[in-house]
Write a protein that holds these residues in place. Sequence first.
Motif, PDB file in Angstrom:
ATOM      1  N   TYR A   3       0.837  -1.200   0.000  1.00 11.38           N
ATOM      2  CA  TYR A   3       0.000   0.000   0.000  1.00 11.38           C
ATOM      3  C   TYR A   3       0.872   1.251   0.000  1.00 11.38           C
ATOM      4  N   ARG A   4       0.406   2.258  -0.707  1.00 14.29           N
ATOM      5  CA  ARG A   4       1.089   3.543  -0.679  1.00 14.29           C
ATOM      6  C   ARG A   4       0.682   4.288   0.586  1.00 14.29           C
ATOM      7  N   GLU A   5       1.455   5.253   0.971  1.00 14.21           N
ATOM      8  CA  GLU A   5       1.153   6.035   2.172  1.00 14.21           C
ATOM      9  C   GLU A   5       0.002   7.003   1.891  1.00 14.21           C
ATOM     10  N   PHE A   6      -0.883   7.156   2.851  1.00 17.53           N
ATOM     11  CA  PHE A   6      -2.009   8.086   2.729  1.00 17.53           C
ATOM     12  C   PHE A   6      -2.447   8.502   4.126  1.00 17.53           C
ATOM     13  N   THR A   7      -3.212   9.581   4.201  1.00 10.21           N
ATOM     14  CA  THR A   7      -3.715  10.024   5.498  1.00 10.21           C
ATOM     15  C   THR A   7      -5.065   9.368   5.777  1.00 10.21           C
ATOM     16  N   TRP A   8      -5.401   9.300   7.054  1.00  8.85           N
ATOM     17  CA  TRP A   8      -6.693   8.734   7.439  1.00  8.85           C
ATOM     18  C   TRP A   8      -7.835   9.558   6.854  1.00  8.85           C
ATOM     19  N   MET A   9      -7.708  10.883   6.837  1.00  9.74           N
ATOM     20  CA  MET A   9      -8.777  11.711   6.277  1.00  9.74           C
ATOM     21  C   MET A   9      -8.946  11.448   4.785  1.00  9.74           C
ATOM     22  N   GLU A  10      -7.835  11.237   4.084  1.00  5.30           N
ATOM     23  CA  GLU A  10      -7.914  10.928   2.655  1.00  5.30           C
ATOM     24  C   GLU A  10      -8.677   9.626   2.438  1.00  5.30           C
ATOM     25  N   TYR A  11      -8.367   8.630   3.249  1.00  4.33           N
ATOM     26  CA  TYR A  11      -9.026   7.335   3.096  1.00  4.33           C
ATOM     27  C   TYR A  11     -10.496   7.399   3.493  1.00  4.33           C
ATOM     28  N   LYS A  12     -10.771   8.090   4.590  1.00  6.87           N
ATOM     29  CA  LYS A  12     -12.144   8.189   5.074  1.00  6.87           C
ATOM     30  C   LYS A  12     -13.019   8.909   4.055  1.00  6.87           C
ATOM     31  N   SER A  13     -12.499   9.971   3.464  1.00  7.73           N
ATOM     32  CA  SER A  13     -13.262  10.713   2.463  1.00  7.73           C
ATOM     33  C   SER A  13     -13.556   9.840   1.258  1.00  7.73           C
ATOM     34  N   CYS A  14     -12.584   9.042   0.854  1.00  9.16           N
ATOM     35  CA  CYS A  14     -12.766   8.147  -0.297  1.00  9.16           C
ATOM     36  C   CYS A  14     -13.800   7.072   0.024  1.00  9.16           C
ATOM     37  N   SER A  15     -13.727   6.489   1.215  1.00  7.43           N
ATOM     38  CA  SER A  15     -14.620   5.392   1.560  1.00  7.43           C
ATOM     39  C   SER A  15     -16.064   5.836   1.673  1.00  7.43           C
ATOM     40  N   HIS A  16     -16.308   7.070   2.073  1.00  5.21           N
ATOM     41  CA  HIS A  16     -17.676   7.545   2.250  1.00  5.21           C
ATOM     42  C   HIS A  16     -18.388   7.798   0.930  1.00  5.21           C
ATOM     43  N   ARG A  17     -17.639   7.854  -0.163  1.00  3.26           N
ATOM     44  CA  ARG A  17     -18.268   8.137  -1.449  1.00  3.26           C
ATOM     45  C   ARG A  17     -18.836   6.895  -2.123  1.00  3.26           C
ATOM     46  N   GLY A  18     -18.439   5.722  -1.668  1.00 10.69           N
ATOM     47  CA  GLY A  18     -18.832   4.513  -2.366  1.00 10.69           C
ATOM     48  C   GLY A  18     -19.946   3.746  -1.681  1.00 10.69           C
ATOM     49  N   ARG A  19     -20.191   2.541  -2.195  1.00  8.18           N
ATOM     50  CA  ARG A  19     -21.167   1.630  -1.618  1.00  8.18           C
ATOM     51  C   ARG A  19     -20.493   0.790  -0.540  1.00  8.18           C
ATOM     52  N   LEU A  20     -21.322   0.199   0.317  1.00  2.00           N
ATOM     53  CA  LEU A  20     -20.790  -0.610   1.407  1.00  2.00           C
ATOM     54  C   LEU A  20     -19.899  -1.741   0.897  1.00  2.00           C
ATOM     55  N   VAL A  21     -20.315  -2.380  -0.196  1.00  5.39           N
ATOM     56  CA  VAL A  21     -19.637  -3.582  -0.671  1.00  5.39           C
ATOM     57  C   VAL A  21     -18.329  -3.272  -1.403  1.00  5.39           C
ATOM     58  N   ASP A  22     -18.045  -2.014  -1.700  1.00  6.82           N
ATOM     59  CA  ASP A  22     -16.860  -1.645  -2.478  1.00  6.82           C
ATOM     60  C   ASP A  22     -15.566  -2.037  -1.762  1.00  6.82           C
ATOM     61  N   ASP A  23     -14.550  -2.386  -2.541  1.00  9.50           N
ATOM     62  CA  ASP A  23     -13.208  -2.622  -2.021  1.00  9.50           C
ATOM     63  C   ASP A  23     -12.515  -1.260  -1.906  1.00  9.50           C
ATOM     64  N   ARG A  24     -12.580  -0.683  -0.716  1.00 10.34           N
ATOM     65  CA  ARG A  24     -12.089   0.679  -0.537  1.00 10.34           C
ATOM     66  C   ARG A  24     -10.561   0.770  -0.531  1.00 10.34           C
ATOM     67  N   LEU A  25      -9.891  -0.328  -0.292  1.00  8.06           N
ATOM     68  CA  LEU A  25      -8.425  -0.289  -0.251  1.00  8.06           C
ATOM     69  C   LEU A  25      -7.789  -0.328  -1.644  1.00  8.06           C
ATOM     70  N   ARG A  26      -8.543  -0.755  -2.647  1.00  5.61           N
ATOM     71  CA  ARG A  26      -7.945  -0.923  -3.968  1.00  5.61           C
ATOM     72  C   ARG A  26      -7.259   0.340  -4.492  1.00  5.61           C
ATOM     73  N   PRO A  27      -7.854   1.532  -4.369  1.00  4.66           N
ATOM     74  CA  PRO A  27      -7.166   2.721  -4.895  1.00  4.66           C
ATOM     75  C   PRO A  27      -5.864   3.047  -4.189  1.00  4.66           C
ATOM     76  N   PHE A  28      -5.604   2.428  -3.045  1.00  2.00           N
ATOM     77  CA  PHE A  28      -4.409   2.745  -2.273  1.00  2.00           C
ATOM     78  C   PHE A  28      -3.342   1.665  -2.362  1.00  2.00           C
ATOM     79  N   GLU A  29      -3.587   0.669  -3.215  1.00  3.93           N
ATOM     80  CA  GLU A  29      -2.606  -0.404  -3.386  1.00  3.93           C
ATOM     81  C   GLU A  29      -1.476   0.034  -4.311  1.00  3.93           C
ATOM     82  N   ASN A  30      -0.284  -0.473  -4.035  1.00  7.29           N
ATOM     83  CA  ASN A  30       0.839  -0.258  -4.950  1.00  7.29           C
ATOM     84  C   ASN A  30       0.760  -1.231  -6.104  1.00  7.29           C
TER      85      ASN A  30
END
Length: 331
Positions: free
Chosen positions: A304-331
Motif C-alpha cells: 500500500y502507498r502512504e495516505f492520510t486517514w482523512m484521505e481514506y475516510k473521504s474516499c470510503s464515504h463516497r462509495g457503496r458498502l460492498v466496495d473494495d475501498r483499499l484498492r485505490p491505495f494499493e501499490n
Amino acid sequence: MVVLAKAELEQIALPAAQPPMADVRAVDLSAAPGPDRAAAARTLVAACEEQGFFRVTGHGVPQELVRAVEAAAAGFFALPQAEKEGATGEPVGYGCKQIGDGGDLGWIEYLLLCLTSAGTVPAASFPFSTLPCAAALLEEYAAAVRRVACGLLELMAEGLGIEPADTISRLVADAESDNMLRVNHYPPAPRPEQQAGRLLTGFGEHTDPQIISVLRSNGTTGLEIAGRDGAWASVPPDADSFFINVGDALQVLTNGRFRSVKHRVVVSSERSRVSMIFLGGPPPGARLAPLPQLLGDGGGRSRYREFTWMEYKSCSHRGRLVDDRLRPFEN
C-alpha cells in the motif's frame, strides 16, 4: 421505527439460508504476563491472519454497565419517531434505513456518536435532551471499550514482535483520534417477509474502515462473517464476550498480513437486535502505511502507498458498502 416502501423491501430482501456456525477463536485479555499472555498473543495474531475476527474474554467491562447501556439504547429506540428524528447533531446523530451516502439501505435505525480519546461524547456531537440518563452511561461504556481496544492492540504488537508496545494503540488513544460509537437497532422482521420465507439485510456486506472495531450485541443472532472463500458463516450469539473486527487501516499497517473481515447483519428474528460498536480510528492527519518492522530487514515490498486517514475516510464515504475501498491505495 423502520418503514420501507415495497420497492425498498425488495431491494434488501435476501434468499432464506442457514449458513454454518462460525468457529470463532477466543482471546483472554486478562492473561497474566508470562506463558499465558504469550499464548493469548499468538492466538490473537492467528485469528487476525485467518479470519480478521475473534472474540475477547477477560475484558474487564462490568456486565452491569453493559446491561444498563443496552437498556438505555432500547429505551431510546422505543421513543416516538419524531423525537428520535429530532436527535441529530453535527455531523452525526440518529439515522434510519439509509446507511452512508452511497444509496445503501437496511432494516436498521441507529445512533452514531463522535468520541474524544477519553471515550467521552463532545456536547456538540449529539443533543442529549432526548436521553439525558443515557449520556453518562454511554460515556462510561465508550471509555471502557476504548481501553479494551488499546489493550488488544498492545497485545497484538507483542504477538507481532513490534516495539514499542503502543506503536498501534497510540493511534486510537491520541487526543485527536477519530473514535466513534455506533448503536444499531434492528427491529423484528416484518411479518409478510417472514411468511415469504425470506431474510432482510440489516446492514449490508462491508469491511470497517478503522483500525479496530469492538462489538457486542444483546444476544440475538444475525451477524455473519465471510471466509476467505467468500462463504458466509453465522456468528453464535455470546452475552459475555466482545467481538473484534480487524479494520481496513489495520490491514494496511500490517501490510496485508491481517485481513479486514467482510461482515453483514441479516434480520429474520421476531426479537429486536441491539448492537454497540466502538470504532477506533487514527487522527485525521495520521499517515498510514505498512509498519517498517513488518517489511523485514531487506525492505520488503509495501502493498500500500502512504495516505492520510482523512484521505481514506473521504474516499470510503463516497462509495457503496460492498466496495473494495483499499484498492485505490494499493501499490
